[in-house]
Design an enzyme around this catalytic site. Structure first.
Site, PDB file in Angstrom:
ATOM      1  N   SER A 344       0.806  -1.224  -0.113  1.00 55.92           N
ATOM      2  CA  SER A 344       0.099  -0.019  -0.008  1.00 55.92           C
ATOM      3  C   SER A 344       0.821   1.122   0.126  1.00 55.92           C
ATOM      4  CB  SER A 344      -0.903   0.042   1.109  1.00 55.92           C
ATOM      5  OG  SER A 344      -0.144  -0.399   2.329  1.00 55.92           O
ATOM      6  N   HIS A 374      -1.751  -8.859   1.929  1.00 54.02           N
ATOM      7  CA  HIS A 374      -1.498  -7.592   2.754  1.00 54.02           C
ATOM      8  C   HIS A 374      -2.659  -7.192   3.654  1.00 54.02           C
ATOM      9  CE1 HIS A 374       0.334  -3.829   3.280  1.00 54.02           C
ATOM     10  NE2 HIS A 374      -0.228  -2.950   2.438  1.00 54.02           N
ATOM     11  N   HIS A 420       6.088 -12.491   7.392  1.00 56.94           N
ATOM     12  CA  HIS A 420       6.236 -11.082   6.813  1.00 56.94           C
ATOM     13  C   HIS A 420       7.283 -10.877   5.759  1.00 56.94           C
ATOM     14  CE1 HIS A 420       6.777  -6.684   7.138  1.00 56.94           C
ATOM     15  NE2 HIS A 420       5.465  -6.644   7.439  1.00 56.94           N
ATOM     16  N   ARG A 429       3.967  -4.608  16.587  1.00 58.78           N
ATOM     17  CA  ARG A 429       2.355  -3.998  16.472  1.00 58.78           C
ATOM     18  C   ARG A 429       1.722  -5.296  17.052  1.00 58.78           C
ATOM     19  NH1 ARG A 429       2.162  -3.040  10.271  1.00 58.78           N
ATOM     20  NH2 ARG A 429       3.215  -5.163  10.292  1.00 58.78           N
ATOM     21  N   ASP A 475      -1.834  -8.515  11.797  1.00 59.77           N
ATOM     22  CA  ASP A 475      -2.882  -8.874  11.690  1.00 59.77           C
ATOM     23  C   ASP A 475      -3.515 -10.091  12.498  1.00 59.77           C
ATOM     24  OD1 ASP A 475      -3.391  -6.990   9.543  1.00 59.77           O
ATOM     25  OD2 ASP A 475      -2.065  -8.223   8.375  1.00 59.77           O
TER      26      ASP A 475
HETATM   27  N1  AMX Z   1       1.403 -19.694   6.028  1.00 66.19           N
HETATM   28  C1  AMX Z   1       1.752 -20.414   5.164  1.00 66.19           C
HETATM   29  N2  AMX Z   1       2.983 -20.337   4.159  1.00 66.19           N
HETATM   30  C2  AMX Z   1       3.528 -19.179   4.253  1.00 66.19           C
HETATM   31  C3  AMX Z   1       3.260 -18.283   5.460  1.00 66.19           C
HETATM   32  C4  AMX Z   1       2.056 -18.696   6.235  1.00 66.19           C
HETATM   33  N3  AMX Z   1       1.852 -17.693   7.365  1.00 66.19           N
HETATM   34  N4  AMX Z   1       4.105 -17.304   5.450  1.00 66.19           N
HETATM   35  C5  AMX Z   1       5.082 -17.432   4.466  1.00 66.19           C
HETATM   36  N5  AMX Z   1       4.654 -18.830   3.656  1.00 66.19           N
HETATM   37  C6  AMX Z   1       5.210 -19.345   2.552  1.00 66.19           C
HETATM   38  C7  AMX Z   1       4.950 -18.494   1.422  1.00 66.19           C
HETATM   39  O1  AMX Z   1       3.859 -18.595   0.916  1.00 66.19           O
HETATM   40  C8  AMX Z   1       6.230 -18.952   0.307  1.00 66.19           C
HETATM   41  O2  AMX Z   1       5.668 -20.070  -0.172  1.00 66.19           O
HETATM   42  P1  AMX Z   1       6.092 -20.701  -1.783  1.00 66.19           P
HETATM   43  O3  AMX Z   1       7.465 -20.533  -1.852  1.00 66.19           O
HETATM   44  O4  AMX Z   1       5.758 -21.842  -1.771  1.00 66.19           O
HETATM   45  O5  AMX Z   1       5.461 -19.526  -2.420  1.00 66.19           O
HETATM   46  C9  AMX Z   1       7.415 -19.300   1.485  1.00 66.19           C
HETATM   47  O6  AMX Z   1       6.763 -19.511   2.625  1.00 66.19           O
HETATM   48  C10 AMX Z   1       8.422 -18.166   1.636  1.00 66.19           C
HETATM   49  O7  AMX Z   1       7.688 -17.268   1.797  1.00 66.19           O
HETATM   50  P2  AMX Z   1       8.132 -15.818   2.770  1.00 66.19           P
HETATM   51  O8  AMX Z   1       9.374 -15.503   1.972  1.00 66.19           O
HETATM   52  O9  AMX Z   1       8.517 -16.268   4.222  1.00 66.19           O
HETATM   53  O10 AMX Z   1       7.362 -14.787   2.855  1.00 66.19           O
HETATM   54  P3  AMX Z   1       7.054 -13.700   1.716  1.00 66.19           P
HETATM   55  O11 AMX Z   1       8.037 -12.332   2.110  1.00 66.19           O
HETATM   56  O12 AMX Z   1       6.724 -14.105   0.398  1.00 66.19           O
HETATM   57  O13 AMX Z   1       5.582 -13.270   2.112  1.00 66.19           O
HETATM   58  C11 AMX Z   1       3.599 -12.745   3.796  1.00 66.19           C
HETATM   59  C12 AMX Z   1       5.092 -12.589   3.314  1.00 66.19           C
HETATM   60  C13 AMX Z   1       3.127 -11.924   4.720  1.00 66.19           C
HETATM   61  C14 AMX Z   1       2.770 -12.606   2.356  1.00 66.19           C
HETATM   62  C15 AMX Z   1       3.521 -14.433   3.886  1.00 66.19           C
HETATM   63  O14 AMX Z   1       4.112 -14.446   5.124  1.00 66.19           O
HETATM   64  C16 AMX Z   1       2.064 -14.624   4.245  1.00 66.19           C
HETATM   65  O15 AMX Z   1       1.305 -15.159   3.022  1.00 66.19           O
HETATM   66  N6  AMX Z   1       1.434 -14.624   5.367  1.00 66.19           N
HETATM   67  C17 AMX Z   1       0.046 -14.667   5.649  1.00 66.19           C
HETATM   68  C18 AMX Z   1      -0.574 -13.577   5.233  1.00 66.19           C
HETATM   69  C19 AMX Z   1      -0.725 -12.557   6.007  1.00 66.19           C
HETATM   70  O16 AMX Z   1      -0.657 -12.715   7.306  1.00 66.19           O
HETATM   71  N7  AMX Z   1      -0.392 -11.401   5.464  1.00 66.19           N
HETATM   72  C20 AMX Z   1      -0.302  -9.959   6.487  1.00 66.19           C
HETATM   73  C21 AMX Z   1       1.256  -9.544   6.344  1.00 66.19           C
HETATM   74  C22 AMX Z   1       1.068  -8.084   7.043  1.00 66.19           C
HETATM   75  C23 AMX Z   1       0.689  -7.257   6.492  1.00 66.19           C
HETATM   76  O17 AMX Z   1       0.843  -6.829   5.369  1.00 66.19           O
HETATM   77  N8  AMX Z   1      -0.459  -6.474   6.681  1.00 66.19           N
END
Ligand code: AMX
Length: 540
Positions: A344, A374, A420, A429, A475
């Site tokens: 964002s 996000h 994250h 947070r 979150d």
């Molecule tokens: N549950 C399951 N798998 C997860 C995970 C979770 N909470 N967090 C990361 N992973 C997976 C990824 O999907 C990725 O899998 P892939 O290689 O098969 O595609 C792998 O682990 C590596 O990811 P990463 O480098 O650790 O994270 P990222 O930087 O690519 O993504 C985020 C970060 C937040 C999108 C991811 O941790 C996620 O999807 N979390 C759950 C959704 C969430 O809570 N989002 C909110 C974040 C905060 C915000 O912006 N408000």
């Protein structure tokens, strides 16, 4: 307010304008009248025997400055009156009032002082160190969503992977300690954070009160904004309705008007400031309208002039409980800004680099916030927690919870609220929301479930082997707090995040314009290009 704003844009108070409006200013507030009269009497007494022409000039000037101060806040008024009485002469009083009104209580004036300094600093950095390297870009980074690439200037906050966010150098606990609150030991007022993000300085309570007053004065939304929202089906996602409302607000953009008139680049920040503050002031009205329209009887609740930004937003949503108002202040403060690379914030900045006005930038940012990886994660977390309860009950054991987490992962889904892109520890947070819960709702069954998840989820995500950060993010916690105080509609949660984010994105946009940051235009390459480049690099 419009009189004052017009006056301020002119680069200072204009006695002639003041004289024109003097009568209405006297009538505008009893406190103003009483104090202006007392100033006249004090002036007459002290100026006895002085030069008449000079006296009249002083009087007009004093009136004009007083009016600015008073219309910005009744709380500032009592302070002004007692300080004025301590002045030894009228000349000194007038000079003091000038300092207070233009430098101390007025955010716009503070920025006007700070901007040239920062412009110089950046110019020097560019000319002396422009060629210094900040790191190497690897193929992994290009294919990995630009992770770890330093490529943005973002003044308002900085994220450390281990320690979490710092707003202008202050951690969340430091903000909770230093920023003015609505009550003793209460949560920080978001207006204080806005002041901090914009100026880098911790504001006084009087400054925050003046800013609250200013935001309330700007909190007016034209009817066509509500009509634009009404054109959508009630079933449209709250973020869609909110974003539509923000786009409709754009019609009032001062930046767009000024640009069409040919404003010079050096002045871009001023209409950006106007738009930014108006947008921040207006989004709670649009957001609460969306809430009332979808979930309640559609009745619009007006701004309460006795309340601050967070308290007001809470009451406009229909929640008058003091604890919910405190939660809203904390919520808005901690969700406001998270440096520049998140979807964002980056979107707002990118769109702004094309000189799109703050409304356009913020509406674009909201569309990024609405994604489940996000901002929408806060909705997903509560829905997921409720699905756990539906399936296993509130008193679920840790073993059952582990099974549920594995079931989610094996279904090809993420565990929302964990992980994250930058953080590598528990999000501060999350921690401060946990502390709020321990203080206000320790017995809440969903809070207890969130606490269990804190123990159960990280080892499982670690076991997966690919997750870089197994710890909870912001979150993971926000939904159960809102749910506890009656805001149970999870699909609405990202709108709250959006209201808060207006503060960070708009603050940075003002600095983008003040520093003349350029059009953002990184280089992209094709897979062919990357393969050829890598093959050549291997051969040499
Ligand atoms: N549950 C399951 N798998 C997860 C995970 C979770 N909470 N967090 C990361 N992973 C997976 C990824 O999907 C990725 O899998 P892939 O290689 O098969 O595609 C792998 O682990 C590596 O990811 P990463 O480098 O650790 O994270 P990222 O930087 O690519 O993504 C985020 C970060 C937040 C999108 C991811 O941790 C996620 O999807 N979390 C759950 C959704 C969430 O809570 N989002 C909110 C974040 C905060 C915000 O912006 N408000």
């Amino acid at each position: 307010m419009s009189y004052l704003r017009a006056d301020k844009r002119g680069g200072g108070t204009k006695p002639s304008l003041f004289l024109k409006h003097r009568r209405s200013l006297f009538l505008s507030s009893p406190q103003t009248s009483v104090f202006l009269f007392s100033l006249v009497f004090s002036f007459r007494r002290r100026a006895k025997g002085g030069d008449l022409q000079q006296s009249v000039a002083f009087k007009n000037h004093a009136f004009s400055k007083c009016a600015m101060v008073f219309l910005r806040g009744v709380s500032a008024l009592s302070r002004l009156r007692s300080r004025l009485n301590q002045q030894s002469s009228l000349c000194d009083s007038v000079r003091w009032l000038q300092t207070q009104s233009s430098s101390d209580l007025d955010l716009h004036s503070q920025l006007k002082e700070l901007i040239p300094e920062q412009q110089e600093r950046l110019k020097k950095l560019k000319s002396e160190h422009g060629k210094v390297q900040l790191g190497n870009i690897t193929v992994d980074m290009v294919l990995g969503g630009m992770r770890g690439m330093t490529g943005l200037l973002w003044e308002t906050s900085l994220l450390d992977p281990e320690e979490g966010i710092r707003f202008r150098g202050l951690s969340i606990p430091e903000c909770q300690k230093l920023l003015p609150a609505a009550k003793p030991d209460g949560e920080p007022l978001p207006e204080g954070l806005l002041w901090l993000l914009l100026t880098g300085k911790v504001p006084s309570k009087a400054q925050v009160d003046a800013l609250s007053q200013e935001l309330r004065g700007r909190a007016v939304v034209p009817d066509y904004v509500f009509k634009a929202i009404d054109a959508l089906p009630v079933s449209a996602h709250p973020m869609t309705q909110f974003g539509t409302g923000v786009m409709a607000l754009q019609v009032q953009s001062e930046f767009q008007k000024a640009y069409e008139k040919g404003i010079p680049k050096s002045k871009y920040w001023e209409p950006t400031y106007e738009d930014a503050l108006s947008l921040i002031a207006r989004v709670p009205l649009v957001a609460s309208y969306v809430y009332q329209r979808i979930y309640k009887d559609g009745k619009f609740i007006a701004v309460d002039n006795s309340l601050d930004y967070g308290g007001n937003f809470s009451q406009m949503l229909g929640f008058n409980c003091p604890q919910m108002q405190e939660l809203m202040r904390l919520y808005i403060t901690i969700h406001s800004d998270h440096e520049g690379g998140n979807v964002s914030a980056h979107t707002g900045h990118l769109v702004g680099s094309a000189l799109s006005d703050p409304y356009l930038c913020f509406a674009a940012a909201l569309n990024g916030l609405a994604g489940p990886l996000h901002g929408l994660a806060n909705q997903e977390v509560l829905l997921w927690i409720k699905s756990v309860v539906d399936e296993c009950g509130e008193n679920i054991s840790k073993e059952q919870l582990k099974d549920y987490v594995w079931k989610t992962l094996n279904g090809g889904k993420v565990v929302p609220g964990f992980g994250h892109g930058v953080l590598r520890k528990t999000d501060p947070r999350y921690t401060c929301q946990r502390e709020f819960a321990l203080k206000h709702l320790p017995e809440d069954p969903l809070f207890q479930l969130v606490s269990k998840l804190y123990e159960v989820v990280p080892p499982i995500l670690t076991e997966l082997g690919k997750v870089k950060n197994p710890w909870p993010n912001v979150d993971a916690h926000s939904g159960v707090l809102l749910n506890h105080f009656g805001l149970t509609e999870a699909r609405y949660y990202t709108v709250l995040f959006g209201v808060s984010r207006s503060i960070g994105i708009c603050s940075q946009l003002i600095w983008d314009r003040a520093l003349g940051l350029p059009l953002e235009r990184p280089k992209s390459v094709t897979t062919d290009w990357l393969e050829n480049y890598c093959n050549k690099a291997k051969a040499t």
